[in-house]
Design an enzyme around this catalytic site. Structure first.
Site, PDB file in Angstrom:
ATOM      1  N   ARG A  91      39.266 -49.778  -5.942  1.00  0.00           N
ATOM      2  CA  ARG A  91      38.809 -50.267  -4.641  1.00  0.00           C
ATOM      3  C   ARG A  91      38.193 -51.655  -4.756  1.00  0.00           C
ATOM      4  O   ARG A  91      38.398 -52.505  -3.911  1.00  0.00           O
ATOM      5  CB  ARG A  91      37.794 -49.288  -4.066  1.00  0.00           C
ATOM      6  CG  ARG A  91      37.228 -49.735  -2.740  1.00  0.00           C
ATOM      7  CD  ARG A  91      35.926 -49.005  -2.439  1.00  0.00           C
ATOM      8  NE  ARG A  91      36.139 -47.662  -1.936  1.00  0.00           N
ATOM      9  CZ  ARG A  91      35.215 -46.696  -2.028  1.00  0.00           C
ATOM     10  NH1 ARG A  91      34.069 -46.943  -2.621  1.00  0.00           N
ATOM     11  NH2 ARG A  91      35.445 -45.517  -1.520  1.00  0.00           N
ATOM     12  N   TYR A  92      37.400 -51.867  -5.808  1.00  0.00           N
ATOM     13  CA  TYR A  92      36.768 -53.171  -6.033  1.00  0.00           C
ATOM     14  C   TYR A  92      37.524 -53.878  -7.151  1.00  0.00           C
ATOM     15  O   TYR A  92      37.962 -53.221  -8.103  1.00  0.00           O
ATOM     16  CB  TYR A  92      35.311 -52.982  -6.468  1.00  0.00           C
ATOM     17  CG  TYR A  92      34.465 -52.168  -5.532  1.00  0.00           C
ATOM     18  CD1 TYR A  92      34.023 -52.701  -4.325  1.00  0.00           C
ATOM     19  CD2 TYR A  92      34.103 -50.870  -5.855  1.00  0.00           C
ATOM     20  CE1 TYR A  92      33.221 -51.958  -3.477  1.00  0.00           C
ATOM     21  CE2 TYR A  92      33.299 -50.116  -5.004  1.00  0.00           C
ATOM     22  CZ  TYR A  92      32.867 -50.667  -3.823  1.00  0.00           C
ATOM     23  OH  TYR A  92      32.076 -49.927  -2.982  1.00  0.00           O
ATOM     24  N   ARG A  95      36.307 -53.112 -11.000  1.00  0.00           N
ATOM     25  CA  ARG A  95      36.067 -51.789 -11.578  1.00  0.00           C
ATOM     26  C   ARG A  95      36.965 -50.729 -10.942  1.00  0.00           C
ATOM     27  O   ARG A  95      37.324 -50.841  -9.772  1.00  0.00           O
ATOM     28  CB  ARG A  95      34.601 -51.382 -11.439  1.00  0.00           C
ATOM     29  CG  ARG A  95      34.024 -51.473 -10.042  1.00  0.00           C
ATOM     30  CD  ARG A  95      32.528 -51.820 -10.153  1.00  0.00           C
ATOM     31  NE  ARG A  95      31.804 -51.661  -8.905  1.00  0.00           N
ATOM     32  CZ  ARG A  95      31.713 -52.617  -7.965  1.00  0.00           C
ATOM     33  NH1 ARG A  95      32.372 -53.761  -8.105  1.00  0.00           N
ATOM     34  NH2 ARG A  95      31.002 -52.422  -6.890  1.00  0.00           N
ATOM     35  N   CYS A 104      34.020 -28.982 -12.763  1.00  0.00           N
ATOM     36  CA  CYS A 104      32.581 -29.241 -12.883  1.00  0.00           C
ATOM     37  C   CYS A 104      31.899 -28.040 -13.528  1.00  0.00           C
ATOM     38  O   CYS A 104      32.453 -26.948 -13.575  1.00  0.00           O
ATOM     39  CB  CYS A 104      31.946 -29.475 -11.520  1.00  0.00           C
ATOM     40  SG  CYS A 104      32.685 -30.846 -10.629  1.00  0.00           S
ATOM     41  N   CYS A 108      28.475 -28.040  -6.357  1.00  0.00           N
ATOM     42  CA  CYS A 108      27.381 -28.363  -5.443  1.00  0.00           C
ATOM     43  C   CYS A 108      27.913 -28.195  -4.032  1.00  0.00           C
ATOM     44  O   CYS A 108      28.961 -28.751  -3.700  1.00  0.00           O
ATOM     45  CB  CYS A 108      26.928 -29.801  -5.667  1.00  0.00           C
ATOM     46  SG  CYS A 108      26.762 -30.200  -7.423  1.00  0.00           S
ATOM     47  N   CYS A 111      29.179 -31.201  -2.024  1.00  0.00           N
ATOM     48  CA  CYS A 111      30.019 -32.165  -2.746  1.00  0.00           C
ATOM     49  C   CYS A 111      30.927 -32.951  -1.800  1.00  0.00           C
ATOM     50  O   CYS A 111      31.644 -32.374  -0.990  1.00  0.00           O
ATOM     51  CB  CYS A 111      30.885 -31.443  -3.768  1.00  0.00           C
ATOM     52  SG  CYS A 111      31.979 -32.563  -4.655  1.00  0.00           S
ATOM     53  N   ARG A 113      33.494 -34.545  -2.702  1.00  0.00           N
ATOM     54  CA  ARG A 113      34.896 -34.378  -3.104  1.00  0.00           C
ATOM     55  C   ARG A 113      35.263 -32.902  -3.086  1.00  0.00           C
ATOM     56  O   ARG A 113      36.118 -32.461  -3.838  1.00  0.00           O
ATOM     57  CB  ARG A 113      35.130 -34.975  -4.495  1.00  0.00           C
ATOM     58  CG  ARG A 113      35.025 -36.483  -4.531  1.00  0.00           C
ATOM     59  CD  ARG A 113      35.845 -37.081  -5.688  1.00  0.00           C
ATOM     60  NE  ARG A 113      35.749 -38.522  -5.657  1.00  0.00           N
ATOM     61  CZ  ARG A 113      34.919 -39.239  -6.417  1.00  0.00           C
ATOM     62  NH1 ARG A 113      34.142 -38.636  -7.289  1.00  0.00           N
ATOM     63  NH2 ARG A 113      34.890 -40.547  -6.326  1.00  0.00           N
ATOM     64  N   ASP A 271      27.672 -37.789   2.496  1.00  0.00           N
ATOM     65  CA  ASP A 271      28.988 -38.104   3.071  1.00  0.00           C
ATOM     66  C   ASP A 271      29.473 -37.015   4.026  1.00  0.00           C
ATOM     67  O   ASP A 271      29.032 -35.871   3.959  1.00  0.00           O
ATOM     68  CB  ASP A 271      30.011 -38.301   1.943  1.00  0.00           C
ATOM     69  CG  ASP A 271      29.704 -39.546   1.128  1.00  0.00           C
ATOM     70  OD1 ASP A 271      29.519 -40.609   1.728  1.00  0.00           O
ATOM     71  OD2 ASP A 271      29.639 -39.434  -0.116  1.00  0.00           O
ATOM     72  N   ASP A 308      28.587 -44.769   1.755  1.00  0.00           N
ATOM     73  CA  ASP A 308      29.976 -45.021   1.402  1.00  0.00           C
ATOM     74  C   ASP A 308      30.732 -45.012   2.730  1.00  0.00           C
ATOM     75  O   ASP A 308      30.859 -43.959   3.365  1.00  0.00           O
ATOM     76  CB  ASP A 308      30.486 -43.931   0.451  1.00  0.00           C
ATOM     77  CG  ASP A 308      31.453 -44.496  -0.560  1.00  0.00           C
ATOM     78  OD1 ASP A 308      32.335 -45.285  -0.144  1.00  0.00           O
ATOM     79  OD2 ASP A 308      31.341 -44.150  -1.746  1.00  0.00           O
ATOM     80  N   LYS A 315      30.814 -49.067  -0.681  1.00  0.00           N
ATOM     81  CA  LYS A 315      29.408 -48.671  -0.529  1.00  0.00           C
ATOM     82  C   LYS A 315      28.571 -49.891  -0.173  1.00  0.00           C
ATOM     83  O   LYS A 315      28.732 -50.939  -0.777  1.00  0.00           O
ATOM     84  CB  LYS A 315      28.881 -48.124  -1.848  1.00  0.00           C
ATOM     85  CG  LYS A 315      29.428 -46.778  -2.252  1.00  0.00           C
ATOM     86  CD  LYS A 315      28.766 -46.340  -3.547  1.00  0.00           C
ATOM     87  CE  LYS A 315      29.562 -45.250  -4.239  1.00  0.00           C
ATOM     88  NZ  LYS A 315      30.887 -45.704  -4.709  1.00  0.00           N
TER      89      LYS A 315
HETATM   90  C1  LIG Z   1      31.311 -45.777  -5.867  1.00  0.00           C
HETATM   91  C2  LIG Z   1      32.543 -46.392  -6.331  1.00  0.00           C
HETATM   92  C3  LIG Z   1      32.537 -47.371  -7.338  1.00  0.00           C
HETATM   93  C4  LIG Z   1      31.272 -47.811  -8.007  1.00  0.00           C
HETATM   94  O1  LIG Z   1      30.473 -48.537  -7.151  1.00  0.00           O
HETATM   95  P1  LIG Z   1      29.151 -49.220  -7.709  1.00  0.00           P
HETATM   96  O2  LIG Z   1      28.549 -49.803  -6.476  1.00  0.00           O
HETATM   97  O3  LIG Z   1      29.557 -50.214  -8.733  1.00  0.00           O
HETATM   98  O4  LIG Z   1      28.309 -48.125  -8.317  1.00  0.00           O
HETATM   99  C5  LIG Z   1      33.735 -47.924  -7.731  1.00  0.00           C
HETATM  100  N1  LIG Z   1      34.897 -47.565  -7.162  1.00  0.00           N
HETATM  101  C6  LIG Z   1      34.942 -46.627  -6.197  1.00  0.00           C
HETATM  102  C7  LIG Z   1      36.265 -46.270  -5.623  1.00  0.00           C
HETATM  103  C8  LIG Z   1      33.761 -46.006  -5.746  1.00  0.00           C
HETATM  104  O5  LIG Z   1      33.819 -45.061  -4.814  1.00  0.00           O
HETATM  105  S1  SF4 Z   2      28.773 -33.271  -6.652  1.00  0.00           S
HETATM  106 FE1  SF4 Z   2      30.876 -32.466  -6.651  1.00  0.00          FE
HETATM  107  S2  SF4 Z   2      31.889 -33.536  -8.345  1.00  0.00           S
HETATM  108 FE2  SF4 Z   2      29.672 -33.745  -8.668  1.00  0.00          FE
HETATM  109  S3  SF4 Z   2      29.099 -32.000 -10.009  1.00  0.00           S
HETATM  110 FE3  SF4 Z   2      28.754 -31.364  -7.882  1.00  0.00          FE
HETATM  111  S4  SF4 Z   2      30.667 -30.317  -7.319  1.00  0.00           S
HETATM  112 FE4  SF4 Z   2      31.128 -31.566  -9.123  1.00  0.00          FE
END
Ligand SMILES: *Cc1c(COP(=O)(O)O)cnc(C)c1O
Ligand code: SF4
Length: 346
Positions: A91-92, A95, A104, A108, A111, A113, A271, A308, A315
């Protein structure tokens, strides 16, 4: 091998276990089964030992998860929008996120995701090879972020292999791990795991923790083993109603993190994942808590409150803001105790 301080029972992984552990009533068996189908149930032995204020609600399935709302999104932070291939999100420019596994140690209930984790398991070798080929061919990428699932559920053998292969990418400055393992399964932070992190790149670990009561004696010992191995530690916390959404709980957590040499990094606004409405505060509530903490806590203990943006837009810090323009070159600044002051740009 560090020995656990007390014998570990096994993890709770379903309706039968929840009832046997006294965490759910027998008449709720069908409900718990239903909730487990919506999103996997797993509570690690360490967290079973920490059950109580601030911990139980994170892991114990709740009928409120069945309350799906129109604003909720199956991909709330837009991982899929920037997906390069299976397991890789870019995305960025500088990174990427590599989803090495969808497994996991705990699931949680909030979560973000939750539509993805708990299902597929480890990223297949062919997909990992494709991701590594992309990284070799993309010199703008300076940091690989391992997330999941929880990347530290991988065996030491797999971690060693993964870190060795990532360390061969010449333009990488850092490998960042986002994990809950040091807190929820501290017994997995072994010398073998630490040896896997011994690569030329800087390895940073962001530990996901939401309440001071999670930081058991075993968890604190695991954090010490990581810092002793030279791994800088940051934390990420999700703002959760019924868990930590008040200034006292977060102050206790951030102070505990600082004591354990962990720099609070992000406080995430919760989220819009399905079935998480009961955990979500408003942004105004989150800002009020951050305002209170700014007056109370050392700057080193304060994370950035972030959202996010749904749709994969990234973010951003969401305040509170301290600066307001009155006329061109004139600002009104609010101090940590709420008083306004004028500032003029020279
Ligand atoms: C959260 C995230 C990151 C990391 O973001 P930072 O602000 O550097 O912690 C990088 N890529 C994606 C897709 C993300 O969701
Ligand atoms: S927040 Fe989601 S991805 Fe992270 S440890 Fe908990 S269940 Fe797993």
């Amino acid at each position: 091998m560090p020995r656990p301080l007390r014998p570990l029972p096994r993890a709770v992984t379903g309706a039968d276990d929840l009832i046997a552990a006294g965490l759910a009533a027998p008449q709720d068996h069908a409900l718990m089964q239903r909730l487990g189908q919506e999103f996997r149930i797993r509570i690690s032995p360490e967290m079973l030992g920490a059950m109580g204020q601030g911990v139980t609600a994170q892991f114990l399935p709740d009928a409120k998860e069945l309350d799906h709302r129109p604003e909720q999104l199956s991909d709330p932070i837009g991982d899929d929008v920037h997906r390069i291939g299976k397991g890789l999100t870019h995305r960025y420019p500088d990174r990427v996120i590599l989803h090495a596994t969808q497994t996991c140690e705990v699931y949680c209930r909030f979560c973000f995701r939750r539509e993805k984790v708990g299902e597929e398991g480890i990223l297949p070798e062919a997909d990992l090879q494709a991701a590594l080929a992309y990284l070799h061919a993309t010199p703008a990428v300076r940091e690989v972020i391992l997330t999941g699932g929880d990347p530290l559920t991988l065996s030491p053998r797999r971690l060693t292999d993964l870190f060795a292969r990532l360390s061969e990418i010449p333009h990488l400055d850092a490998i960042r791990i986002h994990s809950r393992i040091p807190v929820v399964a501290p017994e997995r932070v072994t010398p073998q795991m630490l040896a896997a992190f011994d690569v030329p790149q800087a390895v940073w670990l962001v530990v996901h923790t939401n309440h001071a009561n999670e930081l058991t004696e075993n968890a604190r010992a695991a954090l010490r083993r990581l810092t002793a191995a030279g791994i800088p530690l940051l934390s990420q916390t999700v703002l959760l109603k019924g868990v930590n959404a008040d200034a006292d709980s977060l102050e206790a957590l951030f102070r505990a993190l600082i004591r354990n040499r962990v720099k609070p990094y992000y406080l995430h606004h919760c989220d819009l994942a399905p079935g998480t409405h009961h955990f979500r505060t408003t942004i105004a509530e989150g800002q009020a808590i951050m305002t209170a903490l700014r007056g109370r806590l050392s700057g080193t203990a304060l994370p950035t409150y972030v959202l996010d943006i749904p749709g994969g837009h990234g973010k951003v810090p969401i305040g509170p803001g301290y600066l307001e323009q009155t006329v061109a070159g004139q600002w009104r600044v609010t101090d940590p105790y709420g008083q306004s002051h004028l500032y003029t740009d020279p």
